[in-house]
Design a protein around this motif. Structure first.
Motif, short mmCIF file in Angstrom:
data_model
loop_
_atom_site.label_atom_id
_atom_site.label_comp_id
_atom_site.label_asym_id
_atom_site.label_seq_id
_atom_site.Cartn_x
_atom_site.Cartn_y
_atom_site.Cartn_z
N LEU A 411 0.70 -1.06 0.22
CA LEU A 411 -0.06 -0.04 -0.17
C LEU A 411 0.91 1.33 -0.04
O LEU A 411 1.94 1.32 0.65
CB LEU A 411 -1.02 0.13 1.29
CG LEU A 411 -2.08 -1.06 1.26
CD1 LEU A 411 -2.55 -1.08 2.41
CD2 LEU A 411 -3.23 -0.65 0.13
N SER A 412 0.65 2.26 -1.02
CA SER A 412 1.32 3.37 -0.86
C SER A 412 0.85 4.59 -0.14
O SER A 412 1.32 5.56 0.02
CB SER A 412 1.56 3.76 -2.27
OG SER A 412 0.12 4.24 -2.93
N PRO A 445 -4.87 2.37 14.13
CA PRO A 445 -4.01 1.25 13.97
C PRO A 445 -2.37 1.60 14.20
O PRO A 445 -1.95 2.59 13.34
CB PRO A 445 -4.25 0.63 12.61
CG PRO A 445 -5.60 1.17 12.26
CD PRO A 445 -5.71 2.59 12.90
N GLN A 446 -1.93 0.96 14.81
CA GLN A 446 -0.33 1.35 15.39
C GLN A 446 0.64 0.89 14.28
O GLN A 446 1.67 1.24 14.08
CB GLN A 446 0.21 0.62 16.65
CG GLN A 446 -0.80 1.31 17.94
CD GLN A 446 -0.67 2.72 17.98
OE1 GLN A 446 0.68 3.20 18.14
NE2 GLN A 446 -1.59 3.42 17.84
N GLY A 447 0.15 -0.22 13.30
CA GLY A 447 1.00 -0.72 12.32
C GLY A 447 1.06 0.11 11.12
O GLY A 447 1.66 -0.35 10.25
N ILE A 448 0.39 1.23 11.03
CA ILE A 448 0.41 1.86 9.69
C ILE A 448 2.04 2.19 9.15
O ILE A 448 2.99 2.46 9.94
CB ILE A 448 -0.43 3.19 9.90
CG1 ILE A 448 -1.74 3.21 10.08
CG2 ILE A 448 -0.10 4.30 9.01
CD1 ILE A 448 -2.52 4.23 10.58
N VAL A 454 3.83 4.35 2.79
CA VAL A 454 2.70 5.38 2.90
C VAL A 454 2.99 6.65 2.46
O VAL A 454 4.13 7.36 2.91
CB VAL A 454 2.21 5.12 4.17
CG1 VAL A 454 0.96 6.33 4.43
CG2 VAL A 454 1.63 3.91 4.56
N GLU A 455 2.20 7.52 1.62
CA GLU A 455 2.75 8.86 0.91
C GLU A 455 1.83 9.69 1.64
O GLU A 455 1.79 10.77 1.92
CB GLU A 455 2.67 8.55 -0.41
CG GLU A 455 3.80 8.23 -0.69
CD GLU A 455 3.80 8.04 -2.48
OE1 GLU A 455 2.94 8.59 -2.96
OE2 GLU A 455 5.01 7.46 -3.15
N SER A 477 8.58 8.00 3.89
CA SER A 477 7.93 8.09 2.52
C SER A 477 6.69 9.01 2.42
O SER A 477 6.24 9.29 1.41
CB SER A 477 7.49 6.71 2.06
OG SER A 477 6.19 6.08 3.03
N LEU A 478 6.51 9.55 3.70
CA LEU A 478 5.09 10.51 3.87
C LEU A 478 5.42 11.77 3.04
O LEU A 478 6.39 12.26 3.12
CB LEU A 478 5.04 10.75 5.46
CG LEU A 478 4.07 9.92 6.22
CD1 LEU A 478 4.23 10.19 7.71
CD2 LEU A 478 2.87 9.56 5.75
#
Length: 623
Positions: A411-412, A445-448, A454-455, A477-478
């Protein structure tokens, strides 16, 4: 073989024949000049044997002369069409001319874009993409009896498609797409009984699709998309048993989808989107076992999605969004093992998301937003290891506590919750995975970002409580983060890290505490930083002046103390600065006057009058 060559061979055969005939005459004299009946018969047979090559020679000679004559006629007919071009000196057609040498025959076979058979007859014309501007009014349809392929696509041809195009009786390939043709598709096109490819896309054709097209039994590719066609899809298209590709998108076609299309078992791709189609999706589409792409979005289709679509075992992409479809998502969708794209958003689908969706291991895009789905997001979605985009917003979904997102490593982006029309709904925007959290379970969720890609992360305007997810601290990557207007708690200086790609972060209106970290000065791409209306304390770090590309900085309504750092004047790109509502002390640095791009400055501090005047002057100057 040229006519001169044939004449040379004929002369040789003539000499040989004369000798053979003389021999036969001598044989007759040796028998006393009396020839018996059986000898007469034998003599006749030998004469015919000798004369046969001569007869063949004459036939070849006349045939050669006819071929030369036919080739010249085709050339002249093509030149007549060329004469109707608006630009006679078109560079690609310079080779289209008659020879200046009177001893050289005129043949089009060496001309640009023209191909011939062994008899020098034109079999193919290809002028695609050369900007030719002409009508087909003078095209030599009747003068090209062997033309099998005609490709005039991506030019500036205009006018109507003449009915006499039906005279190209051997045509197998016709491509007139992406021109400026208008008028209707002539029904006479059905006379091209050998046609395999018919491309008329990207023109301004109007009227209905002729039902006679259903007579083209060898047709494999039909592209009528991006025109102004109206009326219904003819049921006769269901007779095109060899059809592989059907492209009718971007027209104004109305009425129902004919169930007869389900008879086309060789179909690989169907594009019916962006029309005005109504009624249900035919259950007969379940017969299309070879279909890989089904696009029906942006119509007014209604009724349930047929469970039979789960039989389309080769299906890779299905897009049914922006319709009026209702009912449940069929559990049979779980059998579409090759499915990579499923776009069903903007309908009236209801009920739960089938657990069987978790069987779709190839799935990359799952977009179910803006429906009336309810129930829990199935835990099986955690098995979709190739999923990049999950779109669930504007539904009535909740999340299970044990939902496993650890396998969603590709998931990006995550977008979590968005409030729409006062209801808690799930979310996803671009490049995102989303969670909808029930009222009894409103922790993030803590595992994000466990997959590290993830951007874009959105969870604004909810009643989320608890800490900022641990996974965000090292999520380099945010690019954009929206967590404003929640009740998130935690030490902001410890829970967030350094983000080299971050451009925008909005954390306002939460219950965050800690200090404004000096790490913000290391976020070299940061343009907007909003941390207003929290419980931050400590001083404004001087290192924040290193974020020279920042445009907006809002740390208002916190508990910040100390002086405004002089280095803040290094923010030469700053447009908006909000420091009001804190407990800052000291004087306003004169260096703020160097911030030439500043449009808005809000301090509202109890400052010495001499410094207040400088700030007021600055604001008036910018206004």
């Amino acid at each position: 073989m040229t006519a001169l060559g044939i004449i040379f061979i004929c002369n040789k055969l003539m000499d040989t024949s004369q000798i053979s005939i003389s021999v036969l005459k001598v044989q007759g004299l040796l028998h006393g000049g009396i020839v018996r009946d059986d000898e007469e018969h034998l003599l006749m047979m030998k004469s015919l044997t000798v004369l046969a090559p001569l007869l063949l020679c004459v036939t070849l000679l006349f045939s050669s002369l006819n071929v030369a004559s036919d080739s010249a006629a085709e050339a002249l007919a093509i030149l007549k069409w060329k004469a109707s071009l608006q630009s006679q000196n078109h560079s690609v057609l310079l080779s289209w001319n008659t020879s200046n040498n009177p001893n050289t025959k005129t043949s089009p076979c060496a001309w640009f874009g023209i191909h011939c058979n062994h008899a020098d007859s034109v079999t193919k014309i290809n002028l695609t993409g050369y900007g030719v501007k002409v009508t087909l009014h003078s095209f030599p349809f009747s003068s090209l009896p062997n033309l099998a392929e005609l490709d005039l696509s991506t030019n500036e041809l205009y006018g109507i498609i003449p009915p006499k195009i039906s005279q190209l009786s051997k045509l197998t390939y016709l491509d007139l797409s992406y021109n400026q043709f208008s008028g209707q598709i002539p029904p006479e096109i059905s006379h091209l009984v050998h046609l395999q490819t018919l491309h008329l896309a990207g023109n301004q054709l109007n009227g209905s699709i002729p039902r006679e097209i259903g007579q083209l039994k060898f047709l494999t590719d039909l592209a009528l998309c991006s025109n102004k066609l109206n009326g219904c899809i003819p049921a006769s298209l269901g007779k095109l048993s060899r059809l592989v590709s059907l492209l009718l998108y971007n027209n104004s076609i109305s009425g129902p989808i004919p169930p007869e299309l389900g008879n086309l078992r060789n179909l690989v791709e169907v594009y019916l989107d962006t029309n005005r189609l109504t009624g249900p999706i035919p259950s007969t589409f379940g017969n299309l076992k070879k279909l890989t792409v089904l696009q029906m979005f942006t119509n007014s289709l209604s009724g349930p999605i047929p469970s039979e679509l789960g039989n389309m075992e080769s299906l890779s992409e299905i897009s049914l969004y922006h319709n009026n479809l209702s009912g449940l998502i069929p559990t049979s969708f779980g059998d579409l093992r090759h499915l990579t794209v499923a776009r069903l958003y903007e309908n009236q689908l209801s009920g739960p998301i089938p657990e069987e969706i978790g069987n779709l291991n190839s799935l990359v895009y799952l977009e179910l937003g803006e429906n009336q789905l309810n129930g829990s997001i199935p835990a099986s979605l955690g098995s979709l290891s190739n999923l990049k985009i999950l779109h669930l917003r504007d539904n009535r979904l909740s999340v299970q506590q044990k939902t496993n997102s650890s396998k969603l490593c590709k998931l990006s982006c995550y977008t979590i919750l968005e409030k729409r029309n006062g209801a808690a709904v799930s979310f996803l925007l671009l490049h995102s995975f989303s969670y909808l959290l029930a009222e009894k379970s409103n922790n993030l969720p803590q595992g994000i970002c466990s997959g590290g890609s993830v951007e874009y992360f959105t969870a604004a305007d909810n009643q989320l409580i608890g800490p900022i997810p641990q996974g965000l601290k090292n999520c380099t990557s945010l690019k954009r983060v929206y967590l404003e207007r929640n009740r998130l708690r935690g030490n902001i200086s410890e829970d967030l890290g350094i983000y080299p790609n971050l451009r925008f972060i909005e954390l306002s209106d939460n219950e965050l505490y800690g200090e404004v970290s000096s790490n913000w000065g290391l976020c070299r791409s940061l343009q907007s930083l909003f941390i207003a209306r929290n419980n931050l304390s400590g001083t404004i770090p001087a290192e924040i002046g290193n974020s020279r590309q920042i445009h907006r900085l809002d740390v208002s309504s916190n508990h910040l103390v100390g002086e405004i750092p002089k280095k803040i004047s290094k923010l030469t790109s700053l447009l908006y600065l909000y420091l009001n509502g804190n407990k800052l002390s000291g004087s306003v640095p004169l260096e703020l006057g160097l911030m030439s791009k500043l449009l808005y400055l809000d301090l509202l501090l109890d400052l010495p009058a001499k410094n207040k005047s400088k700030i007021e002057w600055k604001q008036k100057e910018e206004n």
